[in-house]
Design a protein around this motif. Structure first.
Motif, PDB file in Angstrom:
ATOM      1  N   GLU A 147       6.546  16.307  -3.655  1.00 29.44           N
ATOM      2  CA  GLU A 147       5.734  17.369  -4.219  1.00 29.44           C
ATOM      3  C   GLU A 147       4.837  17.933  -3.127  1.00 29.44           C
ATOM      4  O   GLU A 147       4.034  17.215  -2.534  1.00 29.44           O
ATOM      5  CB  GLU A 147       4.882  16.824  -5.367  1.00 29.44           C
ATOM      6  N   PRO A 148       4.933  19.234  -2.828  1.00 29.17           N
ATOM      7  CA  PRO A 148       4.146  19.820  -1.749  1.00 29.17           C
ATOM      8  C   PRO A 148       2.650  19.622  -1.906  1.00 29.17           C
ATOM      9  O   PRO A 148       1.922  19.600  -0.930  1.00 29.17           O
ATOM     10  CB  PRO A 148       4.522  21.304  -1.800  1.00 29.17           C
ATOM     11  N   SER A 149       2.186  19.465  -3.159  1.00 34.84           N
ATOM     12  CA  SER A 149       0.756  19.323  -3.371  1.00 34.84           C
ATOM     13  C   SER A 149       0.266  17.920  -3.050  1.00 34.84           C
ATOM     14  O   SER A 149      -0.936  17.664  -3.047  1.00 34.84           O
ATOM     15  CB  SER A 149       0.396  19.653  -4.827  1.00 34.84           C
ATOM     16  N   HIS A 150       1.176  16.980  -2.802  1.00 36.19           N
ATOM     17  CA  HIS A 150       0.790  15.610  -2.514  1.00 36.19           C
ATOM     18  C   HIS A 150       0.785  15.365  -1.016  1.00 36.19           C
ATOM     19  O   HIS A 150       1.559  15.943  -0.268  1.00 36.19           O
ATOM     20  CB  HIS A 150       1.770  14.628  -3.177  1.00 36.19           C
ATOM     21  N   TYR A 151      -0.089  14.465  -0.583  1.00 38.30           N
ATOM     22  CA  TYR A 151      -0.126  14.115   0.825  1.00 38.30           C
ATOM     23  C   TYR A 151       1.125  13.316   1.196  1.00 38.30           C
ATOM     24  O   TYR A 151       1.682  12.577   0.379  1.00 38.30           O
ATOM     25  CB  TYR A 151      -1.350  13.247   1.127  1.00 38.30           C
ATOM     26  N   ALA A 152       1.545  13.422   2.462  1.00 36.08           N
ATOM     27  CA  ALA A 152       2.569  12.522   2.971  1.00 36.08           C
ATOM     28  C   ALA A 152       2.040  11.098   2.867  1.00 36.08           C
ATOM     29  O   ALA A 152       0.857  10.846   3.037  1.00 36.08           O
ATOM     30  CB  ALA A 152       2.906  12.874   4.416  1.00 36.08           C
ATOM     31  N   ARG A 153       2.939  10.153   2.584  1.00 35.79           N
ATOM     32  CA  ARG A 153       2.495   8.789   2.323  1.00 35.79           C
ATOM     33  C   ARG A 153       3.365   7.793   3.065  1.00 35.79           C
ATOM     34  O   ARG A 153       4.471   8.095   3.487  1.00 35.79           O
ATOM     35  CB  ARG A 153       2.551   8.500   0.824  1.00 35.79           C
ATOM     36  N   GLN A 154       2.852   6.583   3.206  1.00 38.37           N
ATOM     37  CA  GLN A 154       3.607   5.488   3.796  1.00 38.37           C
ATOM     38  C   GLN A 154       3.250   4.218   3.049  1.00 38.37           C
ATOM     39  O   GLN A 154       2.069   3.916   2.865  1.00 38.37           O
ATOM     40  CB  GLN A 154       3.275   5.335   5.279  1.00 38.37           C
ATOM     41  N   ASP A 155       4.265   3.494   2.603  1.00 44.40           N
ATOM     42  CA  ASP A 155       4.057   2.281   1.816  1.00 44.40           C
ATOM     43  C   ASP A 155       4.046   1.072   2.747  1.00 44.40           C
ATOM     44  O   ASP A 155       4.997   0.841   3.486  1.00 44.40           O
ATOM     45  CB  ASP A 155       5.162   2.155   0.781  1.00 44.40           C
ATOM     46  N   ALA A 156       2.961   0.296   2.716  1.00 38.45           N
ATOM     47  CA  ALA A 156       2.863  -0.943   3.495  1.00 38.45           C
ATOM     48  C   ALA A 156       2.693  -2.141   2.565  1.00 38.45           C
ATOM     49  O   ALA A 156       2.130  -3.162   2.940  1.00 38.45           O
ATOM     50  CB  ALA A 156       1.694  -0.854   4.470  1.00 38.45           C
ATOM     51  N   SER A 157       3.182  -2.022   1.330  1.00 34.91           N
ATOM     52  CA  SER A 157       3.014  -3.068   0.330  1.00 34.91           C
ATOM     53  C   SER A 157       3.907  -4.272   0.633  1.00 34.91           C
ATOM     54  O   SER A 157       4.871  -4.192   1.400  1.00 34.91           O
ATOM     55  CB  SER A 157       3.359  -2.522  -1.055  1.00 34.91           C
ATOM     56  N   ASN A 158       3.568  -5.409   0.010  1.00 36.94           N
ATOM     57  CA  ASN A 158       4.442  -6.570   0.043  1.00 36.94           C
ATOM     58  C   ASN A 158       4.416  -7.223  -1.334  1.00 36.94           C
ATOM     59  O   ASN A 158       3.965  -6.600  -2.306  1.00 36.94           O
ATOM     60  CB  ASN A 158       4.048  -7.535   1.164  1.00 36.94           C
ATOM     61  N   ASP A 159       4.888  -8.462  -1.431  1.00 37.80           N
ATOM     62  CA  ASP A 159       4.977  -9.092  -2.755  1.00 37.80           C
ATOM     63  C   ASP A 159       3.637  -9.605  -3.260  1.00 37.80           C
ATOM     64  O   ASP A 159       3.548 -10.117  -4.380  1.00 37.80           O
ATOM     65  CB  ASP A 159       6.006 -10.223  -2.753  1.00 37.80           C
ATOM     66  N   ARG A 160       2.561  -9.462  -2.463  1.00 37.75           N
ATOM     67  CA  ARG A 160       1.242  -9.902  -2.896  1.00 37.75           C
ATOM     68  C   ARG A 160       0.334  -8.737  -3.289  1.00 37.75           C
ATOM     69  O   ARG A 160      -0.485  -8.880  -4.194  1.00 37.75           O
ATOM     70  CB  ARG A 160       0.566 -10.690  -1.757  1.00 37.75           C
TER      71      ARG A 160
END
Length: 341
Positions: A38-51
């Motif tokens: 969605e152009p209205s959303h910022y570019a994102r990066q996921d750094a999540s893990n299982d915790r």
């Protein structure tokens, strides 16, 4: 190799290749960018893990040199024990969770609301009663100077109520945003967006000559794991005493202390990578006098011996050791080079 990342030798070899400024700072988003559909959303990066869940968003256009990333963090366990490297300043809101963080022998409460810090001398352990949710902005040295308007070295090793620095209006903004987040009316992404929009008009310029000091110091940090202090002084249009004072003001540490801390953090960053290359090993080996020296320095600034850097304990700290913000800080440095020219 007697230990991964360090060879059998008595003294430093030649330095490895220049590393990106992001690794010099030891923080930021993981390498790469993933744009929102969605152009209205910022570019994102996921750094999540299982915790836990940890998502980074690009700052608003025009803030790239001041805000390295906006972040939304969720850890929904009842008791959370970890540590924070405190490599860069932050402005952050905590709608859920409370506990304490320890700086040396001094424990400080971590409470709801909004707080800031300019950095930590060594990694700081913390204990939080969860669930713990937070969102905030990771600030570059220029960002801290332009937003906080107080010397970074006067704000080390402590969490500061944001109103002490930014004025009472930040409390009203934070109370409203935290309430909407807790009630489910505002998402983590939207909270990051609003925080970025709140910060933007409050960024104030600093003296151009001082901005040049920041830019050149960043370039110097990124030139090697173990940059020569004299080479930095040669690039600054100040006396040695004035240059040391300005670097300390904007980075929190004297040039020698800054280089020492970042060498340890960047080496820990490299050692935590599962795919560390021979080139990376050689660069680490060249940065320290010998293996015991490397172990002492990494333990001092990160709280770990190198053998434990890939362990399962303290997953947030492990994630932050692996963080890079290569695209953002490359952009930051490119803008600085253009402005300096």
């Amino acid at each position: 190799m007697t230990q991964r990342g360090y060879s059998n030798k008595q003294g430093p070899r030649s330095r490895g290749p220049a590393a990106p400024v992001a690794e010099a700072l030891g923080t930021g988003r993981p390498t790469g960018r993933t744009g929102s559909a969605e152009p209205s959303h910022y570019a994102r990066q996921d750094a999540s893990n299982d915790r836990f869940k940890l998502t980074y968003y690009d700052p608003p256009a025009g803030l790239e040199r001041h805000v390295l990333a906006l972040f939304h963090f969720e850890w929904d366990e009842d008791e959370i024990v970890d540590r924070h490297p405190g490599a860069l300043g932050q402005l952050f809101l905590t709608p859920r969770g409370r506990g304490e963080i320890t700086f040396g022998a001094h424990a400080q409460p971590v409470e709801g609301g909004v707080a800031m810090f300019s950095g930590f001398e060594v990694a700081a352990p913390f204990r939080i009663e969860g669930p713990w949710h937070s969102f905030g902005a990771s600030l570059s040295p220029l960002g801290w100077a332009s937003l906080a308007r107080v010397p970074a070295n006067t704000s080390l090793n402590r969490l500061l109520p944001a109103h002490d620095i930014l004025g009472d209006e930040v409390d009203g903004f934070a109370d409203d945003l935290n309430h909407r987040y807790r009630s489910g009316k505002t998402s983590g992404e939207q909270a990051c967006r609003e925080l970025g929009e709140w910060i933007a008009p409050r960024i104030k310029p600093i003296a151009a000559a001082h901005e040049a000091v920041i830019e050149r110091t960043l370039g110097w940090l990124g030139s090697s794991l173990n940059p020569d202090v004299e080479s930095l002084f040669a690039t600054l249009n100040y006396s040695r005493r004035q240059a040391e004072r300005l670097v300390t003001r904007y980075f929190g540490f004297t040039p020698a202390a800054l280089a020492r801390k970042m060498r340890a953090i960047r080496s820990a960053n490299l050692l935590s990578q599962p795919d560390l290359t021979d080139e990376g090993e050689a660069e680490i080996a060249a940065a320290f006098y010998d293996q015991p020296h490397m172990i002492r320095e990494i333990r001092r600034y990160c709280g770990y011996t190198p053998a434990r850097l890939g362990g399962a304990g303290e997953p947030l700290f492990q994630t932050m050791l692996r963080m890079k913000n290569l695209d953002r800080l490359k952009h930051y440095r490119n803008i600085g080079a253009k402005d300096s020219g």
